[in-house]
Design a protein around this motif. Structure first.
Motif, PDB file in Angstrom:
ATOM      1  N   CYS A   1      68.003 -42.576 -20.089  1.00 32.03           N
ATOM      2  CA  CYS A   1      69.204 -41.993 -19.808  1.00 32.03           C
ATOM      3  C   CYS A   1      69.781 -41.426 -20.858  1.00 32.03           C
ATOM      4  O   CYS A   1      69.643 -41.801 -22.395  1.00 32.03           O
ATOM      5  CB  CYS A   1      70.509 -42.980 -19.543  1.00 32.03           C
TER       6      CYS A   1
ATOM      7  N   SER B   1      74.963 -37.595 -19.265  1.00 33.82           N
ATOM      8  CA  SER B   1      73.724 -38.241 -19.647  1.00 33.82           C
ATOM      9  C   SER B   1      72.865 -36.741 -18.689  1.00 33.82           C
ATOM     10  O   SER B   1      72.957 -36.605 -16.991  1.00 33.82           O
ATOM     11  CB  SER B   1      74.142 -39.410 -19.154  1.00 33.82           C
TER      12      SER B   1
ATOM     13  N   TYR C   1      75.329 -49.046 -13.919  1.00 36.64           N
ATOM     14  CA  TYR C   1      75.158 -48.145 -14.381  1.00 36.64           C
ATOM     15  C   TYR C   1      76.423 -47.269 -15.624  1.00 36.64           C
ATOM     16  O   TYR C   1      76.165 -46.882 -16.170  1.00 36.64           O
ATOM     17  CB  TYR C   1      76.143 -47.368 -13.035  1.00 36.64           C
TER      18      TYR C   1
ATOM     19  N   VAL D   1      74.919 -44.989 -18.454  1.00 30.41           N
ATOM     20  CA  VAL D   1      76.085 -43.453 -18.441  1.00 30.41           C
ATOM     21  C   VAL D   1      76.582 -43.189 -19.070  1.00 30.41           C
ATOM     22  O   VAL D   1      77.620 -43.514 -19.151  1.00 30.41           O
ATOM     23  CB  VAL D   1      75.882 -43.124 -16.958  1.00 30.41           C
TER      24      VAL D   1
ATOM     25  N   VAL E   1      69.231 -38.410 -17.170  1.00 25.33           N
ATOM     26  CA  VAL E   1      68.596 -39.486 -16.265  1.00 25.33           C
ATOM     27  C   VAL E   1      67.041 -39.390 -16.322  1.00 25.33           C
ATOM     28  O   VAL E   1      66.977 -38.082 -15.757  1.00 25.33           O
ATOM     29  CB  VAL E   1      69.255 -39.972 -15.594  1.00 25.33           C
TER      30      VAL E   1
ATOM     31  N   PHE F   1      70.020 -41.152  -9.269  1.00 24.46           N
ATOM     32  CA  PHE F   1      70.137 -42.456 -10.690  1.00 24.46           C
ATOM     33  C   PHE F   1      71.044 -43.805 -10.050  1.00 24.46           C
ATOM     34  O   PHE F   1      70.527 -44.714  -9.510  1.00 24.46           O
ATOM     35  CB  PHE F   1      70.616 -42.192 -10.949  1.00 24.46           C
TER      36      PHE F   1
ATOM     37  N   TYR G   1      63.466 -46.086 -16.848  1.00 20.63           N
ATOM     38  CA  TYR G   1      64.406 -45.010 -16.776  1.00 20.63           C
ATOM     39  C   TYR G   1      64.768 -44.237 -18.521  1.00 20.63           C
ATOM     40  O   TYR G   1      65.615 -45.355 -19.005  1.00 20.63           O
ATOM     41  CB  TYR G   1      65.902 -44.780 -15.988  1.00 20.63           C
TER      42      TYR G   1
ATOM     43  N   CYS H   1      72.243 -37.110 -11.877  1.00 19.56           N
ATOM     44  CA  CYS H   1      72.785 -38.324 -11.885  1.00 19.56           C
ATOM     45  C   CYS H   1      74.352 -37.846 -12.125  1.00 19.56           C
ATOM     46  O   CYS H   1      74.694 -37.161 -13.093  1.00 19.56           O
ATOM     47  CB  CYS H   1      72.626 -38.637 -12.879  1.00 19.56           C
TER      48      CYS H   1
ATOM     49  N   LYS I   1      63.328 -40.588 -14.847  1.00 23.05           N
ATOM     50  CA  LYS I   1      62.384 -41.271 -14.666  1.00 23.05           C
ATOM     51  C   LYS I   1      61.111 -41.179 -15.276  1.00 23.05           C
ATOM     52  O   LYS I   1      60.544 -39.721 -15.605  1.00 23.05           O
ATOM     53  CB  LYS I   1      62.650 -41.389 -13.322  1.00 23.05           C
TER      54      LYS I   1
END
Length: 260
Positions: free
Chosen positions: A239, A210, A191, A195, A212, A159, A237, A99, A214
């Motif tokens: 974050c 951040s 987004y 983030v 991230v 991301f 996800y 990200c 999954k």
């Protein structure tokens, strides 16, 4: 003592007052309805009690799903109805998602590569199975297409790119757009909500702080989160903002979204 601190489980609390503007945005809601995602997506915020270490991502995520507060409050869709996680998680799968993008420039090849017309309209194309197809879905999903290489593996892992792909493909009864701007505008808002960024003191450039992740999770019966059926469009996800010690959860379960 230091070792004991590092081995201590993370404790999480629900940030019930935290709002995500994209969920309150009427225009976004209209688009999600059209894409069969309305009512099947959620965003929630939790905080945690100690420093986040990326190398401890698996422990962090397992602690998250096994935390009593998370079990009582984490939203999941089951048989079309919202409920909470409830079940005891026995194992997790965690993938670090790159990200680093701070603009939408990553998508410039869509126009230069002939996926979009200068007007922003998506170029239509033939598909032997789907019939009514377009070059955007072609570049996103068909690995042997002549457009697929417009984006390399590194871009596809980002991301921002993954969010864009999720939104473009939508839910079970997705009505696809003729222009790319509704997808772009929606992805940008989501987004931005998820983030965290800060300005680099030396370069004065904005950078993302951040991490991230999954995630998916299993209970004693097998896969249960984000869905019991493995689907690319059922996703979750986490974050993680390491400074605020916040974790934002973006969740979607593939299916038929709300129609009104």
């Amino acid at each position: 003592m230091a070792g004991e601190h590092l081995d201590r489980k993370y404790v999480f609390s629900l940030l019930s007052s935290k709002t995500f503007p994209f969920l309150q945005n009427p225009e976004v809601s209209k688009r999600l309805m059209k894409w069969s995602m309305l009512g099947r997506m959620s965003a929630q915020a939790f905080n945690f009690d100690q420093m986040f270490y990326p190398y401890k991502k698996d422990e962090f995520v397992l602690d998250f799903f096994q935390d009593p507060c998370v079990m009582e409050n984490l939203k999941v869709l089951q048989s079309g109805y919202w409920t909470t996680l409830g079940t005891k998680i026995t194992s997790v799968d965690v993938e670090v998602v790159p990200c680093s993008e701070v603009s939408m420039d990553i998508f410039d090849p869509l126009e230069s590569g002939g996926v979009l017309r200068p007007s922003g309209h998506i170029v239509k194309c033939y598909h032997e199975i789907y019939g009514d197809f377009d070059e955007l879905r072609n570049v996103l999903t068909i690995e042997d297409s002549d457009k697929y290489d417009l984006f390399g593996p590194a871009e596809r892992k980002e991301f921002l790119f993954r969010l864009f792909k999720h939104i473009c493909l939508g839910g079970e009864l997705c009505q696809y757009e003729d222009t790319v701007s509704p997808y772009m505008d929606t992805v940008k808002v989501i987004y931005k909500d998820l983030v965290s960024v800060q300005k680099d003191c030396e370069t004065k450039q904005i950078k993302i702080i951040s991490t991230v992740l999954k995630v998916s999770a299993c209970d004693s019966s097998g896969l249960c989160y984000p869905d019991s059926q493995d689907s690319e469009q059922s996703f979750a996800y986490l974050c993680v903002d390491p400074l605020k010690r916040h974790v934002y959860v973006l969740y979607h379960s593939f299916g038929t979204g709300l129609l009104s």
